[in-house]
Design a protein around this motif. Structure first.
Motif, PDB file in Angstrom:
ATOM      1  N   ASP A 183      -9.955 -12.886  15.455  1.00 33.43           N
ATOM      2  CA  ASP A 183     -10.290 -11.595  15.056  1.00 33.43           C
ATOM      3  C   ASP A 183      -8.978 -10.919  14.729  1.00 33.43           C
ATOM      4  O   ASP A 183      -8.014 -11.058  14.746  1.00 33.43           O
ATOM      5  CB  ASP A 183     -10.659 -10.524  16.700  1.00 33.43           C
ATOM      6  CG  ASP A 183     -12.299 -11.104  17.021  1.00 33.43           C
ATOM      7  OD1 ASP A 183     -13.160 -11.520  15.956  1.00 33.43           O
ATOM      8  OD2 ASP A 183     -12.592 -11.128  18.129  1.00 33.43           O
ATOM      9  N   LYS A 232      -4.341 -16.007  -7.765  1.00 35.32           N
ATOM     10  CA  LYS A 232      -4.470 -14.662  -7.867  1.00 35.32           C
ATOM     11  C   LYS A 232      -3.119 -13.971  -7.281  1.00 35.32           C
ATOM     12  O   LYS A 232      -2.678 -12.998  -7.639  1.00 35.32           O
ATOM     13  CB  LYS A 232      -5.308 -14.283  -6.814  1.00 35.32           C
ATOM     14  CG  LYS A 232      -6.788 -14.855  -6.814  1.00 35.32           C
ATOM     15  CD  LYS A 232      -7.492 -14.350  -8.206  1.00 35.32           C
ATOM     16  CE  LYS A 232      -8.721 -14.968  -8.574  1.00 35.32           C
ATOM     17  NZ  LYS A 232      -9.380 -14.540  -9.831  1.00 35.32           N
ATOM     18  N   ARG A 257     -11.302 -11.875   0.550  1.00 38.36           N
ATOM     19  CA  ARG A 257     -10.869 -10.831   1.537  1.00 38.36           C
ATOM     20  C   ARG A 257     -12.403 -10.388   1.883  1.00 38.36           C
ATOM     21  O   ARG A 257     -13.482 -10.045   1.162  1.00 38.36           O
ATOM     22  CB  ARG A 257     -10.117  -9.531   0.978  1.00 38.36           C
ATOM     23  CG  ARG A 257     -10.025  -8.703   2.254  1.00 38.36           C
ATOM     24  CD  ARG A 257      -9.247  -7.451   1.904  1.00 38.36           C
ATOM     25  NE  ARG A 257      -8.515  -6.888   2.837  1.00 38.36           N
ATOM     26  CZ  ARG A 257      -8.180  -5.442   2.839  1.00 38.36           C
ATOM     27  NH1 ARG A 257      -8.202  -4.899   1.710  1.00 38.36           N
ATOM     28  NH2 ARG A 257      -7.588  -4.863   3.871  1.00 38.36           N
ATOM     29  N   ALA A 258     -12.789 -10.519   3.171  1.00 35.97           N
ATOM     30  CA  ALA A 258     -14.143 -10.011   3.839  1.00 35.97           C
ATOM     31  C   ALA A 258     -14.110  -8.603   4.018  1.00 35.97           C
ATOM     32  O   ALA A 258     -13.114  -7.960   4.237  1.00 35.97           O
ATOM     33  CB  ALA A 258     -14.240 -10.600   5.179  1.00 35.97           C
ATOM     34  N   PRO A 259     -15.317  -7.929   3.827  1.00 32.06           N
ATOM     35  CA  PRO A 259     -15.361  -6.439   4.162  1.00 32.06           C
ATOM     36  C   PRO A 259     -14.923  -6.218   5.544  1.00 32.06           C
ATOM     37  O   PRO A 259     -14.722  -7.043   6.546  1.00 32.06           O
ATOM     38  CB  PRO A 259     -16.874  -6.111   4.062  1.00 32.06           C
ATOM     39  CG  PRO A 259     -17.539  -7.741   3.853  1.00 32.06           C
ATOM     40  CD  PRO A 259     -16.602  -8.510   3.810  1.00 32.06           C
ATOM     41  N   GLU A 260     -15.004  -4.791   5.882  1.00 26.08           N
ATOM     42  CA  GLU A 260     -14.319  -4.429   7.190  1.00 26.08           C
ATOM     43  C   GLU A 260     -15.301  -4.870   8.394  1.00 26.08           C
ATOM     44  O   GLU A 260     -16.537  -5.066   8.050  1.00 26.08           O
ATOM     45  CB  GLU A 260     -14.190  -3.014   7.141  1.00 26.08           C
ATOM     46  CG  GLU A 260     -12.954  -2.431   6.575  1.00 26.08           C
ATOM     47  CD  GLU A 260     -12.870  -1.073   6.604  1.00 26.08           C
ATOM     48  OE1 GLU A 260     -12.722  -0.392   7.346  1.00 26.08           O
ATOM     49  OE2 GLU A 260     -12.649  -0.546   5.292  1.00 26.08           O
ATOM     50  N   CYS A 285      -5.136  -6.774  -7.258  1.00 24.63           N
ATOM     51  CA  CYS A 285      -5.796  -6.635  -5.950  1.00 24.63           C
ATOM     52  C   CYS A 285      -7.172  -7.033  -5.782  1.00 24.63           C
ATOM     53  O   CYS A 285      -7.545  -8.145  -4.874  1.00 24.63           O
ATOM     54  CB  CYS A 285      -5.631  -5.371  -5.265  1.00 24.63           C
ATOM     55  SG  CYS A 285      -3.898  -4.469  -5.188  1.00 24.63           S
ATOM     56  N   LYS A 286      -7.915  -6.463  -6.578  1.00 20.61           N
ATOM     57  CA  LYS A 286      -9.548  -6.882  -6.664  1.00 20.61           C
ATOM     58  C   LYS A 286      -9.810  -8.123  -6.803  1.00 20.61           C
ATOM     59  O   LYS A 286     -10.737  -8.592  -6.188  1.00 20.61           O
ATOM     60  CB  LYS A 286     -10.342  -5.645  -7.270  1.00 20.61           C
ATOM     61  CG  LYS A 286     -10.321  -4.208  -6.722  1.00 20.61           C
ATOM     62  CD  LYS A 286     -11.001  -3.410  -7.757  1.00 20.61           C
ATOM     63  CE  LYS A 286     -10.555  -3.197  -8.870  1.00 20.61           C
ATOM     64  NZ  LYS A 286     -11.101  -2.630 -10.034  1.00 20.61           N
ATOM     65  N   GLU A 342     -10.761 -15.336   9.212  1.00 18.05           N
ATOM     66  CA  GLU A 342     -11.658 -14.566   9.925  1.00 18.05           C
ATOM     67  C   GLU A 342     -12.564 -15.229  10.713  1.00 18.05           C
ATOM     68  O   GLU A 342     -13.141 -14.787  11.560  1.00 18.05           O
ATOM     69  CB  GLU A 342     -12.296 -13.611   8.892  1.00 18.05           C
ATOM     70  CG  GLU A 342     -13.083 -14.271   7.817  1.00 18.05           C
ATOM     71  CD  GLU A 342     -14.433 -13.687   7.279  1.00 18.05           C
ATOM     72  OE1 GLU A 342     -14.761 -12.477   7.949  1.00 18.05           O
ATOM     73  OE2 GLU A 342     -15.297 -14.223   6.647  1.00 18.05           O
ATOM     74  N   MET A 343     -12.949 -16.586  10.573  1.00 21.79           N
ATOM     75  CA  MET A 343     -13.648 -17.488  11.095  1.00 21.79           C
ATOM     76  C   MET A 343     -12.968 -17.965  12.528  1.00 21.79           C
ATOM     77  O   MET A 343     -13.552 -17.963  13.785  1.00 21.79           O
ATOM     78  CB  MET A 343     -14.080 -18.703  10.478  1.00 21.79           C
ATOM     79  CG  MET A 343     -14.635 -18.295   8.944  1.00 21.79           C
ATOM     80  SD  MET A 343     -16.324 -17.410   9.119  1.00 21.79           S
ATOM     81  CE  MET A 343     -17.296 -18.692   9.346  1.00 21.79           C
ATOM     82  N   ARG A 354      -9.122 -10.321   7.925  1.00 21.56           N
ATOM     83  CA  ARG A 354     -10.165 -10.250   7.242  1.00 21.56           C
ATOM     84  C   ARG A 354      -9.927 -11.298   5.935  1.00 21.56           C
ATOM     85  O   ARG A 354     -10.578 -11.328   5.025  1.00 21.56           O
ATOM     86  CB  ARG A 354     -10.217  -8.844   6.089  1.00 21.56           C
ATOM     87  CG  ARG A 354     -10.906  -7.944   7.312  1.00 21.56           C
ATOM     88  CD  ARG A 354     -10.577  -6.582   6.755  1.00 21.56           C
ATOM     89  NE  ARG A 354     -11.410  -6.011   5.352  1.00 21.56           N
ATOM     90  CZ  ARG A 354     -11.096  -5.025   4.523  1.00 21.56           C
ATOM     91  NH1 ARG A 354     -10.286  -4.000   5.177  1.00 21.56           N
ATOM     92  NH2 ARG A 354     -11.648  -4.970   3.673  1.00 21.56           N
ATOM     93  N   HIS A 376      -9.179  -9.980  -3.807  1.00 22.96           N
ATOM     94  CA  HIS A 376     -10.147  -9.645  -2.654  1.00 22.96           C
ATOM     95  C   HIS A 376     -11.678  -9.854  -2.840  1.00 22.96           C
ATOM     96  O   HIS A 376     -12.596 -10.108  -2.056  1.00 22.96           O
ATOM     97  CB  HIS A 376     -10.095  -8.027  -2.571  1.00 22.96           C
ATOM     98  CG  HIS A 376      -8.678  -7.776  -2.247  1.00 22.96           C
ATOM     99  ND1 HIS A 376      -8.350  -6.253  -1.923  1.00 22.96           N
ATOM    100  CD2 HIS A 376      -7.788  -8.425  -1.514  1.00 22.96           C
ATOM    101  CE1 HIS A 376      -7.089  -6.377  -1.327  1.00 22.96           C
ATOM    102  NE2 HIS A 376      -6.714  -7.507  -1.265  1.00 22.96           N
ATOM    103  N   ASP A 377     -12.085 -10.093  -4.098  1.00 17.56           N
ATOM    104  CA  ASP A 377     -13.434 -10.369  -4.471  1.00 17.56           C
ATOM    105  C   ASP A 377     -13.775 -11.806  -3.808  1.00 17.56           C
ATOM    106  O   ASP A 377     -14.883 -11.960  -3.260  1.00 17.56           O
ATOM    107  CB  ASP A 377     -13.453 -10.549  -6.174  1.00 17.56           C
ATOM    108  CG  ASP A 377     -14.954 -10.613  -6.884  1.00 17.56           C
ATOM    109  OD1 ASP A 377     -15.716 -10.814  -5.557  1.00 17.56           O
ATOM    110  OD2 ASP A 377     -14.980 -10.773  -7.858  1.00 17.56           O
ATOM    111  N   ALA A 424       0.984  -1.175   0.096  1.00 21.43           N
ATOM    112  CA  ALA A 424      -0.162   0.127  -0.055  1.00 21.43           C
ATOM    113  C   ALA A 424       0.963   1.313  -0.011  1.00 21.43           C
ATOM    114  O   ALA A 424       0.628   2.336  -0.673  1.00 21.43           O
ATOM    115  CB  ALA A 424      -0.945  -0.103   1.331  1.00 21.43           C
TER     116      ALA A 424
END
Lengths: 153, 298
Positions: free
Chosen positions: A91, A109, A150-153, A142-143, A87-88, A94, A146-147, A41
């Motif tokens: 904590d 990916k 990666r989970a949303p926030e 990246c997307k 994430e399951m 994501r 993430h699609d 990033a």
């Protein structure tokens, strides 16, 4: 008095850096993988700001940023994604369980990121106008991951 | 006593009858969209992209997002909804529909058989669609490939399995009025049309009340994720401190101002916005920047 002041400062620090404090409790591999994404990033920021004209174009800085992204893309991922760190499970991450259900897809990916990074590396020093499309292509990589993973926030 | 019981029974019967009538599906008048004038499929493709049809209706894990075979699962507090097949297949998809059937589904949430659709299908937003967009979308969506994958039933328990009850829900929540009144410029009107109608942003970014209706007084103020894990972020200026240019760039690339990259379903939304003209992304950004703090509508 001194102890109280120290405690206050500590409490304030913990409050201010709540997320950082949380990150301290994460397993090493999770911290490591989040660190590598942070490095991505930061370097994408250098290139993206130049592409958008928010920062002056600097061929040398652009090349170094692109080289760094390529370097990160070469990191071997399996040790950073051990079982039980989705994430399951915990904590502060994501990473979706689908990563482990479809490791081959996930690895594909990550390779996609590597390919986009190499394209970016080849054009980074050639001029400001080349950056936009190359950064966009990398964002696409990246997307694409993430699609599904990666989970949303 | 007997007379009282009889009276109460009559009241109950009348009340039931009234509820039954109020909850009846309210389709478009037969005359509307009766003749298909033939739309512009190229324009329809833009509507299709902006409305995000493929994002929910492509098969799970499918790379080809234009095969609208359905099958993606959408967990919620009311059960799990499974996107149906809306490909051009005449039996399994919507290939045998008329334009009128299609408009009824989009604008009223009513199936060709006259049943209510669950509002997981965002007709509460699409009700604001312009008629020409419906016609153009229909002309495009029929050009997409057919899939013979059967639609799966939703996994919804009692009492939500009684679809008739959705008629009452629609009385409360199906409203064609704009949420943000008085958009002054063309850009603001376009942004509002994209956000409130086609892209149906409020369906995830606005919190819902106990009955699953959108809380219009907290418009786009952020909400718990419907699958119970995490939060959908707020878009209101008090929470989202991005510039209009940042918002437009995010919708094009998926990069936040910190160059973090979108995750989850937003990835599909960005893939759609990236295909729209830059003016559309700028219009959404202008709309979002003009939202009141906390999404408080008067």
């Amino acid at each position: 008095m001194k102890i109280t002041a120290t405690r206050l400062a500590m409490a304030a620090t913990v409050a201010a850096l709540g997320t950082a404090a949380l990150a301290q409790e994460l397993p090493g591999p999770v911290k490591a993988r989040q660190g590598q994404f942070n490095i991505l990033a930061i370097n994408l920021g250098i290139l993206g700001d130049m592409a958008r004209g928010k920062a002056a174009y600097d061929a040398d800085a652009a090349q170094k940023a692109a080289d760094t992204i390529v370097a990160v893309s070469m990191i071997n991922e399996p040790p950073l994604f051990p079982e039980g760190t989705s994430e399951m499970d915990i904590d502060g991450t994501r990473a979706k369980a689908e990563i482990w259900d479809d490791w081959e897809g996930f690895a594909g990916k990550w390779s996609g990121l590597g390919e986009a990074a190499v394209s970016l590396q080849q054009v980074a020093a050639t001029g400001q106008e080349a950056l936009g499309p190359a950064v966009g292509q990398l964002g696409g990589a990246c997307k694409a991951c993430h699609d599904s993973f990666r989970a949303p926030e | 006593m007997r007379r009282l019981l009889g009276f109460l029974a009559l009241v109950a019967l009348l009340a039931t009858g009234a509820l039954w009538m109020i909850s009846a599906p309210d389709p478009l008048p037969m005359g509307e969209f009766a003749d298909d004038p033939g739309g512009d499929p190229a324009r329809g493709q833009t509507v299709f992209t902006a409305a995000g049809c493929a994002s929910c209706h492509h098969a799970p894990e499918s790379e080809d997002k234009l095969v609208l075979a359905g099958g993606q699962r959408f967990p919620s507090d009311f059960g799990t909804f499974i996107a149906p097949n809306i490909s051009s297949h005449p039996q399994q998809g919507i290939g045998a529909w008329s334009l009128h059937d299609f408009a009824n589904a989009l604008l009223r949430g009513v199936s060709p058989e006259g049943r209510h659709y669950y509002p997981a299908f965002p007709y509460t937003s699409y009700i604001r669609m312009e008629p020409q967009d419906v016609v153009d979308l229909w002309s495009f969506i029929r050009t997409l490939p057919a899939s013979d994958t059967p639609s799966q039933p939703h996994e919804v328990g009692f009492p939500f399995s009684l679809r008739r009850g959705l008629g009452l829900w629609k009385q409360l929540y199906l409203d064609p009025a704009w949420i943000v009144p008085g958009a002054e410029s063309d850009e603001m009107r376009r942004g509002r049309y994209l956000v409130e109608a086609l892209a149906h942003c409020g369906e995830c970014h606005t919190p819902r009340d106990a009955f699953g209706g959108l809380e219009r007084d907290a418009w786009l103020a952020g909400a718990p994720a419907p699958d119970g894990k995490g939060r959908i972020p707020a878009l209101t200026p008090d929470k989202l401190g991005w510039s209009a240019e940042d918002v437009a760039y995010y919708l094009e690339t998926g990069f936040t101002p910190d160059y973090d990259s979108a995750g989850g379903h937003m990835v599909e939304v960005i893939a759609n916005f990236a295909k729209l003209p830059p003016e559309d992304r700028a219009a959404v950004a202008a709309y979002v920047k003009a939202l009141p703090d906390g999404g408080a509508m008067n």
